[in-house]
Design a protein around this motif. Sequence first.
Motif, short mmCIF file in Angstrom:
data_model
loop_
_atom_site.label_atom_id
_atom_site.label_comp_id
_atom_site.label_asym_id
_atom_site.label_seq_id
_atom_site.Cartn_x
_atom_site.Cartn_y
_atom_site.Cartn_z
N ILE A 79 0.66 -1.32 -0.33
CA ILE A 79 -0.34 0.11 0.12
C ILE A 79 0.78 1.38 0.02
O ILE A 79 0.48 2.53 -0.20
N SER A 80 2.16 1.12 0.77
CA SER A 80 2.33 2.03 0.20
C SER A 80 4.20 3.00 -1.03
O SER A 80 3.63 3.14 -1.55
N CYS A 81 4.81 1.48 -1.17
CA CYS A 81 4.93 1.84 -2.68
C CYS A 81 4.18 1.03 -3.57
O CYS A 81 5.45 1.45 -5.00
N GLY A 82 3.68 0.77 -3.75
CA GLY A 82 2.88 -0.19 -4.66
C GLY A 82 4.15 -1.00 -5.55
O GLY A 82 3.68 -1.83 -6.61
N LYS A 83 5.24 -1.77 -4.74
CA LYS A 83 5.17 -2.64 -5.45
C LYS A 83 5.34 -4.08 -4.69
O LYS A 83 4.63 -3.53 -4.03
N LYS A 84 5.18 -5.01 -5.31
CA LYS A 84 5.02 -6.81 -5.00
C LYS A 84 5.72 -7.00 -3.91
O LYS A 84 7.15 -7.08 -3.89
N PRO A 85 5.39 -8.26 -2.66
CA PRO A 85 6.28 -7.45 -1.71
C PRO A 85 7.27 -8.94 -1.69
O PRO A 85 6.76 -9.66 -2.09
N LYS A 86 8.15 -8.81 -0.95
CA LYS A 86 9.05 -10.53 -1.18
C LYS A 86 8.54 -10.66 0.43
O LYS A 86 7.78 -11.78 -0.09
N LYS A 87 8.35 -10.22 1.21
CA LYS A 87 8.26 -10.93 2.78
C LYS A 87 6.64 -9.90 2.85
O LYS A 87 6.59 -8.33 3.12
N GLU A 88 5.91 -10.62 2.86
CA GLU A 88 4.79 -9.31 3.14
C GLU A 88 3.88 -9.22 4.99
O GLU A 88 4.76 -10.23 5.20
N ASN A 89 3.55 -7.82 5.01
CA ASN A 89 3.36 -7.81 6.32
C ASN A 89 2.70 -6.96 6.80
O ASN A 89 1.52 -6.44 5.82
N ALA A 90 1.83 -7.44 7.72
CA ALA A 90 -0.26 -6.35 7.58
C ALA A 90 0.80 -5.25 8.54
O ALA A 90 0.77 -5.22 10.03
N GLY A 91 0.90 -3.89 7.79
CA GLY A 91 0.98 -2.73 8.48
C GLY A 91 -0.53 -1.89 8.23
O GLY A 91 -0.84 -1.33 7.98
N HIS A 92 0.44 -1.26 10.04
CA HIS A 92 -0.76 -0.39 10.23
C HIS A 92 -0.57 0.83 10.10
O HIS A 92 0.67 1.63 10.27
N PHE A 93 -1.70 1.68 9.64
CA PHE A 93 -0.78 3.53 9.23
C PHE A 93 -1.44 4.21 10.61
O PHE A 93 0.12 4.62 11.06
N TYR A 94 -2.30 3.38 11.02
CA TYR A 94 -2.32 3.97 12.96
C TYR A 94 -1.96 3.15 13.74
O TYR A 94 -1.88 2.09 13.63
N SER A 95 -0.48 3.42 14.24
CA SER A 95 0.28 2.21 14.86
C SER A 95 -1.07 1.80 16.16
O SER A 95 -1.55 2.64 17.02
N ALA A 96 -0.40 -0.02 15.98
CA ALA A 96 -0.66 -0.82 17.15
C ALA A 96 -0.05 -0.77 17.99
O ALA A 96 -1.55 -0.34 19.06
N GLY A 97 0.59 0.43 18.71
CA GLY A 97 0.44 0.35 20.29
C GLY A 97 0.28 1.59 20.46
O GLY A 97 -0.17 1.53 22.40
N THR A 98 -0.02 2.83 20.03
CA THR A 98 -0.69 3.97 20.45
C THR A 98 -2.09 4.16 20.39
O THR A 98 -2.48 4.82 21.06
N HIS A 99 -2.00 3.69 18.65
CA HIS A 99 -4.32 4.23 19.14
C HIS A 99 -4.71 2.74 18.90
O HIS A 99 -4.81 1.78 17.72
N THR A 100 -4.65 1.67 20.12
CA THR A 100 -5.81 0.99 21.12
C THR A 100 -6.84 0.68 20.01
O THR A 100 -7.04 -0.75 19.27
N ALA A 101 -7.22 1.47 20.06
CA ALA A 101 -9.25 1.38 19.36
C ALA A 101 -9.03 1.11 17.88
O ALA A 101 -9.92 0.48 17.41
N VAL A 102 -8.48 1.25 16.87
CA VAL A 102 -8.17 0.83 15.38
C VAL A 102 -6.85 -0.07 15.25
O VAL A 102 -6.78 -0.64 14.39
N ARG A 103 -6.18 -0.76 16.43
CA ARG A 103 -5.44 -1.90 16.46
C ARG A 103 -6.30 -3.17 15.49
O ARG A 103 -5.89 -3.62 14.63
#
Length: 175
Positions: A79-103
Amino acid sequence: MMKKCKYCQREYVPYNSLQKSCYDYSCIKNSIQDEKLKAWNKKKAKMKEELMTVQDYMKIAQQTFNKYIRIRDKGNTCISCGKKPKKENAGHFYSAGTHTAVRFDERNVHLQCEHCNSFLSGNLLNYRENLLAKLGFEEFERLSVDAMKTRKYTREELKQLIEEYKDKIKLISKK
């Protein structure tokens, strides 16, 4: 009706439908040990579950949720660079640690390559631009408002989340 012994493979005539072994002493002993082992494993699993903390459940819930996101977005580009990922991650826009309501909010988490997620700290400028295009302005604003809230999860809520996302993984994997 003849039956095969579970332990020695000899055929025997059971005295009732629940009998699992023939009449040999060693087979009966093995049968009893199996029953005791099953009972112990069940008791051990229950004790282990009772010792689990909210943080333990949070970790399992996060792993399960992230797995779902990776499966949901399989075949998509980062979603950020538009390239096909070699290793896939589930990336949070709002960080999971700080923004607990949208974790565990599916609008907030999308497929990211490891490079953007780990080494560029989410590559958030590009993430924001592409997330806005994906969600639309109004939905992005709702997500932003939700992100400012705080949320504490209970053990029961996390157990429910784990089961919900395990079910979603099974459902999406069948397709």
